[in-house]
Design a protein around this motif. Structure first.
Motif, PDB file in Angstrom:
ATOM      1  N   LEU A 140      67.630 -64.990 127.316  1.00  0.00           N
ATOM      2  CA  LEU A 140      67.139 -64.818 125.953  1.00  0.00           C
ATOM      3  C   LEU A 140      68.272 -64.290 125.077  1.00  0.00           C
ATOM      4  CD1 LEU A 140      63.696 -63.045 126.567  1.00  0.00           C
ATOM      5  CD2 LEU A 140      64.001 -65.341 125.632  1.00  0.00           C
ATOM      6  N   LEU A 141      68.199 -64.566 123.790  1.00  0.00           N
ATOM      7  CA  LEU A 141      69.178 -64.033 122.858  1.00  0.00           C
ATOM      8  C   LEU A 141      69.167 -62.512 122.900  1.00  0.00           C
ATOM      9  CD1 LEU A 141      71.221 -64.232 120.543  1.00  0.00           C
ATOM     10  CD2 LEU A 141      69.278 -64.406 118.954  1.00  0.00           C
ATOM     11  N   ILE A 142      67.987 -61.945 123.074  1.00  0.00           N
ATOM     12  CA  ILE A 142      67.864 -60.495 123.103  1.00  0.00           C
ATOM     13  C   ILE A 142      68.646 -59.900 124.260  1.00  0.00           C
ATOM     14  CG2 ILE A 142      65.803 -60.297 124.563  1.00  0.00           C
ATOM     15  CD1 ILE A 142      66.487 -58.405 121.278  1.00  0.00           C
ATOM     16  N   GLY A 143      68.807 -60.675 125.342  1.00  0.00           N
ATOM     17  CA  GLY A 143      69.599 -60.201 126.472  1.00  0.00           C
ATOM     18  C   GLY A 143      71.045 -59.984 126.089  1.00  0.00           C
ATOM     19  N   ALA A 144      71.605 -60.915 125.311  1.00  0.00           N
ATOM     20  CA  ALA A 144      72.988 -60.778 124.860  1.00  0.00           C
ATOM     21  C   ALA A 144      73.147 -59.585 123.926  1.00  0.00           C
ATOM     22  CB  ALA A 144      73.432 -62.060 124.162  1.00  0.00           C
ATOM     23  N   LEU A 145      72.184 -59.419 123.018  1.00  0.00           N
ATOM     24  CA  LEU A 145      72.244 -58.295 122.080  1.00  0.00           C
ATOM     25  C   LEU A 145      72.139 -56.959 122.821  1.00  0.00           C
ATOM     26  CD1 LEU A 145      69.975 -59.682 119.209  1.00  0.00           C
ATOM     27  CD2 LEU A 145      72.470 -59.475 119.215  1.00  0.00           C
ATOM     28  N   TRP A 146      71.312 -56.937 123.854  1.00  0.00           N
ATOM     29  CA  TRP A 146      71.150 -55.713 124.640  1.00  0.00           C
ATOM     30  C   TRP A 146      72.451 -55.350 125.349  1.00  0.00           C
ATOM     31  CZ3 TRP A 146      67.692 -51.919 124.905  1.00  0.00           C
ATOM     32  CH2 TRP A 146      67.723 -51.060 125.991  1.00  0.00           C
ATOM     33  N   VAL A 147      73.125 -56.344 125.908  1.00  0.00           N
ATOM     34  CA  VAL A 147      74.401 -56.088 126.580  1.00  0.00           C
ATOM     35  C   VAL A 147      75.418 -55.534 125.584  1.00  0.00           C
ATOM     36  CG1 VAL A 147      76.365 -57.175 127.738  1.00  0.00           C
ATOM     37  CG2 VAL A 147      74.040 -57.797 128.397  1.00  0.00           C
ATOM     38  N   TYR A 148      75.479 -56.131 124.394  1.00  0.00           N
ATOM     39  CA  TYR A 148      76.399 -55.628 123.376  1.00  0.00           C
ATOM     40  C   TYR A 148      76.073 -54.182 123.010  1.00  0.00           C
ATOM     41  CZ  TYR A 148      79.233 -59.692 122.180  1.00  0.00           C
ATOM     42  OH  TYR A 148      80.163 -60.709 122.214  1.00  0.00           O
ATOM     43  N   ALA A 149      74.773 -53.867 122.932  1.00  0.00           N
ATOM     44  CA  ALA A 149      74.373 -52.502 122.596  1.00  0.00           C
ATOM     45  C   ALA A 149      74.794 -51.519 123.678  1.00  0.00           C
ATOM     46  CB  ALA A 149      72.857 -52.446 122.381  1.00  0.00           C
ATOM     47  N   VAL A 150      74.631 -51.908 124.936  1.00  0.00           N
ATOM     48  CA  VAL A 150      75.009 -51.038 126.061  1.00  0.00           C
ATOM     49  C   VAL A 150      76.490 -50.682 125.987  1.00  0.00           C
ATOM     50  CG1 VAL A 150      75.274 -50.901 128.567  1.00  0.00           C
ATOM     51  CG2 VAL A 150      73.180 -51.868 127.588  1.00  0.00           C
ATOM     52  N   PHE A 151      77.321 -51.665 125.678  1.00  0.00           N
ATOM     53  CA  PHE A 151      78.777 -51.466 125.700  1.00  0.00           C
ATOM     54  C   PHE A 151      79.390 -51.412 124.305  1.00  0.00           C
ATOM     55  CE2 PHE A 151      77.744 -53.882 129.664  1.00  0.00           C
ATOM     56  CZ  PHE A 151      77.917 -52.820 130.532  1.00  0.00           C
ATOM     57  N   TYR A 152      78.566 -51.078 123.312  1.00  0.00           N
ATOM     58  CA  TYR A 152      78.995 -51.156 121.913  1.00  0.00           C
ATOM     59  C   TYR A 152      80.170 -50.231 121.594  1.00  0.00           C
ATOM     60  CZ  TYR A 152      78.515 -51.536 116.828  1.00  0.00           C
ATOM     61  OH  TYR A 152      78.741 -51.764 115.495  1.00  0.00           O
ATOM     62  N   VAL A 153      80.215 -49.048 122.197  1.00  0.00           N
ATOM     63  CA  VAL A 153      81.265 -48.086 121.848  1.00  0.00           C
ATOM     64  C   VAL A 153      82.396 -48.065 122.877  1.00  0.00           C
ATOM     65  CG1 VAL A 153      79.733 -46.642 120.467  1.00  0.00           C
ATOM     66  CG2 VAL A 153      79.975 -46.176 122.906  1.00  0.00           C
ATOM     67  N   THR A 154      82.560 -49.167 123.602  1.00  0.00           N
ATOM     68  CA  THR A 154      83.649 -49.252 124.584  1.00  0.00           C
ATOM     69  C   THR A 154      85.014 -49.061 123.929  1.00  0.00           C
ATOM     70  OG1 THR A 154      82.384 -50.720 126.051  1.00  0.00           O
ATOM     71  CG2 THR A 154      84.776 -50.767 126.260  1.00  0.00           C
ATOM     72  N   ALA A 155      85.237 -49.705 122.789  1.00  0.00           N
ATOM     73  CA  ALA A 155      86.535 -49.613 122.117  1.00  0.00           C
ATOM     74  C   ALA A 155      86.861 -48.192 121.667  1.00  0.00           C
ATOM     75  CB  ALA A 155      86.601 -50.589 120.940  1.00  0.00           C
ATOM     76  N   PRO A 156      85.953 -47.480 120.983  1.00  0.00           N
ATOM     77  CA  PRO A 156      86.266 -46.092 120.628  1.00  0.00           C
ATOM     78  C   PRO A 156      86.535 -45.200 121.835  1.00  0.00           C
ATOM     79  CG  PRO A 156      84.386 -46.866 119.366  1.00  0.00           C
ATOM     80  CD  PRO A 156      84.677 -47.922 120.381  1.00  0.00           C
ATOM     81  N   VAL A 157      85.808 -45.418 122.923  1.00  0.00           N
ATOM     82  CA  VAL A 157      86.064 -44.631 124.139  1.00  0.00           C
ATOM     83  C   VAL A 157      87.485 -44.885 124.630  1.00  0.00           C
ATOM     84  CG1 VAL A 157      85.457 -44.356 126.574  1.00  0.00           C
ATOM     85  CG2 VAL A 157      83.643 -44.531 124.862  1.00  0.00           C
ATOM     86  N   ALA A 158      87.906 -46.146 124.606  1.00  0.00           N
ATOM     87  CA  ALA A 158      89.263 -46.490 125.053  1.00  0.00           C
ATOM     88  C   ALA A 158      90.324 -45.845 124.177  1.00  0.00           C
ATOM     89  CB  ALA A 158      89.436 -48.004 125.078  1.00  0.00           C
ATOM     90  N   VAL A 159      90.052 -45.771 122.871  1.00  0.00           N
ATOM     91  CA  VAL A 159      91.033 -45.220 121.931  1.00  0.00           C
ATOM     92  C   VAL A 159      91.001 -43.689 121.931  1.00  0.00           C
ATOM     93  CG1 VAL A 159      91.733 -45.080 119.506  1.00  0.00           C
ATOM     94  CG2 VAL A 159      90.928 -47.251 120.452  1.00  0.00           C
ATOM     95  N   ILE A 160      89.809 -43.116 121.768  1.00  0.00           N
ATOM     96  CA  ILE A 160      89.686 -41.673 121.586  1.00  0.00           C
ATOM     97  C   ILE A 160      89.840 -40.910 122.905  1.00  0.00           C
ATOM     98  CG2 ILE A 160      88.206 -39.811 120.739  1.00  0.00           C
ATOM     99  CD1 ILE A 160      89.080 -41.779 118.590  1.00  0.00           C
ATOM    100  N   ARG A 170      81.429 -45.294 130.396  1.00  0.00           N
ATOM    101  CA  ARG A 170      81.232 -44.200 129.439  1.00  0.00           C
ATOM    102  C   ARG A 170      80.358 -44.668 128.274  1.00  0.00           C
ATOM    103  NH1 ARG A 170      80.464 -39.108 127.619  1.00  0.00           N
ATOM    104  NH2 ARG A 170      81.874 -38.529 125.925  1.00  0.00           N
ATOM    105  N   SER A 171      80.594 -45.895 127.797  1.00  0.00           N
ATOM    106  CA  SER A 171      79.772 -46.448 126.724  1.00  0.00           C
ATOM    107  C   SER A 171      78.320 -46.582 127.160  1.00  0.00           C
ATOM    108  CB  SER A 171      80.306 -47.829 126.303  1.00  0.00           C
ATOM    109  OG  SER A 171      79.478 -48.423 125.323  1.00  0.00           O
ATOM    110  N   GLU A 172      78.129 -47.005 128.394  1.00  0.00           N
ATOM    111  CA  GLU A 172      76.770 -47.137 128.920  1.00  0.00           C
ATOM    112  C   GLU A 172      76.026 -45.805 128.863  1.00  0.00           C
ATOM    113  OE1 GLU A 172      74.492 -48.712 132.976  1.00  0.00           O
ATOM    114  OE2 GLU A 172      76.660 -48.378 132.980  1.00  0.00           O
ATOM    115  N   ASN A 173      76.721 -44.716 129.196  1.00  0.00           N
ATOM    116  CA  ASN A 173      76.099 -43.394 129.167  1.00  0.00           C
ATOM    117  C   ASN A 173      75.812 -42.932 127.740  1.00  0.00           C
ATOM    118  OD1 ASN A 173      76.109 -43.052 131.974  1.00  0.00           O
ATOM    119  ND2 ASN A 173      78.186 -42.238 131.980  1.00  0.00           N
ATOM    120  N   LEU A 174      76.762 -43.164 126.837  1.00  0.00           N
ATOM    121  CA  LEU A 174      76.591 -42.701 125.463  1.00  0.00           C
ATOM    122  C   LEU A 174      75.480 -43.445 124.727  1.00  0.00           C
ATOM    123  CD1 LEU A 174      80.287 -42.196 124.251  1.00  0.00           C
ATOM    124  CD2 LEU A 174      78.543 -40.423 124.533  1.00  0.00           C
ATOM    125  N   THR A 175      75.355 -44.735 124.980  1.00  0.00           N
ATOM    126  CA  THR A 175      74.372 -45.535 124.238  1.00  0.00           C
ATOM    127  C   THR A 175      72.960 -45.440 124.810  1.00  0.00           C
ATOM    128  OG1 THR A 175      74.904 -47.512 125.559  1.00  0.00           O
ATOM    129  CG2 THR A 175      76.108 -47.209 123.477  1.00  0.00           C
TER     130      THR A 175
END
Length: 259
Positions: A140-160, A170-175
């Motif tokens: 389902l499309l919602i499956g893709a959106l859910w995955v993006y939500a789970v890992f949404y803050v991956t980039a800031p975690v990598a930078v900060i 880490r993104s999985e835990n934060l979201t």
């Protein structure tokens, strides 16, 4: 004993406030934001143009007209290079967003120095997240959106946090407990992005007929670069909000890693 997770779950993410702040930062620092967004979008256009041709690069005709094997290889190489560009620009925008939030200024060279170590993890993990989202989209499309939500803050975690290849975990835990609001925010940003890209594709057709392909590519990059920048700023603010809710960390403490 008080259930901490139940308490934090009651605190809203504040999607409206994040979108409002993202737009405020984008237009309040338009020069730098536009430069970074345009640079990323234009470099991406050049790479796609070199490997896939003008029509595929602008999205006006993504159909494979030549050798399918050559097109596939070109697409893979283009994707890898574009992910590296995305990683760099995202890392730069994240730093700019926090400085803008705090009302302070830093040079782009300072941003580059802090951003470079995070480029490879962001690029590789973005590809992994894309693959996982594609798998989710099969159902389902919602499956893709859910995955993006789970890992949404991956980039800031990598930078900060210099999370490297562990940034997805880490993104999985934060979201956790905030994924549906993140899906809503992601959809809003996606709508803005699609509208800007459609405007860009329309203008490309007009400009290409008058001024040539190169000028058309510049025009497309100028428009889509703003969408590129908005996404980078929004993800930085979501990360900051999640750290504030779950760990009591404010923007000053987050941005201190750049000092």
């Amino acid at each position: 004993m008080t259930d901490t997770s139940a308490q934090t779950a009651k605190m809203p993410l504040g999607v409206g406030a994040i979108i409002s702040s993202s737009l405020s930062i984008m237009f309040g620092n338009f020069g730098k934001v536009f430069l970074l967004g345009f640079a990323g979008a234009f470099l991406g256009f050049i790479i796609n143009f070199l490997f896939l041709g003008f029509d595929a690069a602008t999205g006006s005709d993504p159909v494979v007209n030549g050798n399918p094997t050559a097109f596939l290889l070109g697409s893979l190489v283009s994707m890898v290079i574009n992910m590296a560009i995305y990683g760099l620009i995202t890392a730069l925008l994240i730093q700019l967003a926090y400085d803008a939030k705090l009302g302070r200024q830093n040079s782009l060279s300072t941003y580059f120095k802090s951003a470079l170590p995070a480029v490879l993890p962001i690029a590789v993990l973005s590809i992994v997240i894309g693959i996982l989202s594609a798998i989710g989209a099969i159902a389902l499309l919602i499956g893709a959106l859910w995955v993006y939500a789970v890992f949404y803050v991956t980039a800031p975690v990598a930078v900060i946090e210099r999370g490297g290849f562990g940034s997805m975990g880490r993104s999985e835990n934060l979201t956790k407990e905030y994924r549906w609001p993140i899906v809503g925010l992601f959809i809003l940003v996606l709508i803005v992005t699609i509208v800007l890209q459609l405007i860009g594709i329309f203008l490309v057709g007009v400009i290409a007929a008058v001024g040539g392909q190169f000028i058309a590519g510049v025009g497309l990059a100028m428009i889509t670069g703003l969408a590129y920048a908005l996404g980078g700023i929004a993800v930085a603010l979501v990360y900051a909000r999640l750290r504030e809710i779950k760990e009591g960390v404010d923007v000053d403490q987050i941005a201190s890693v750049f000092e």
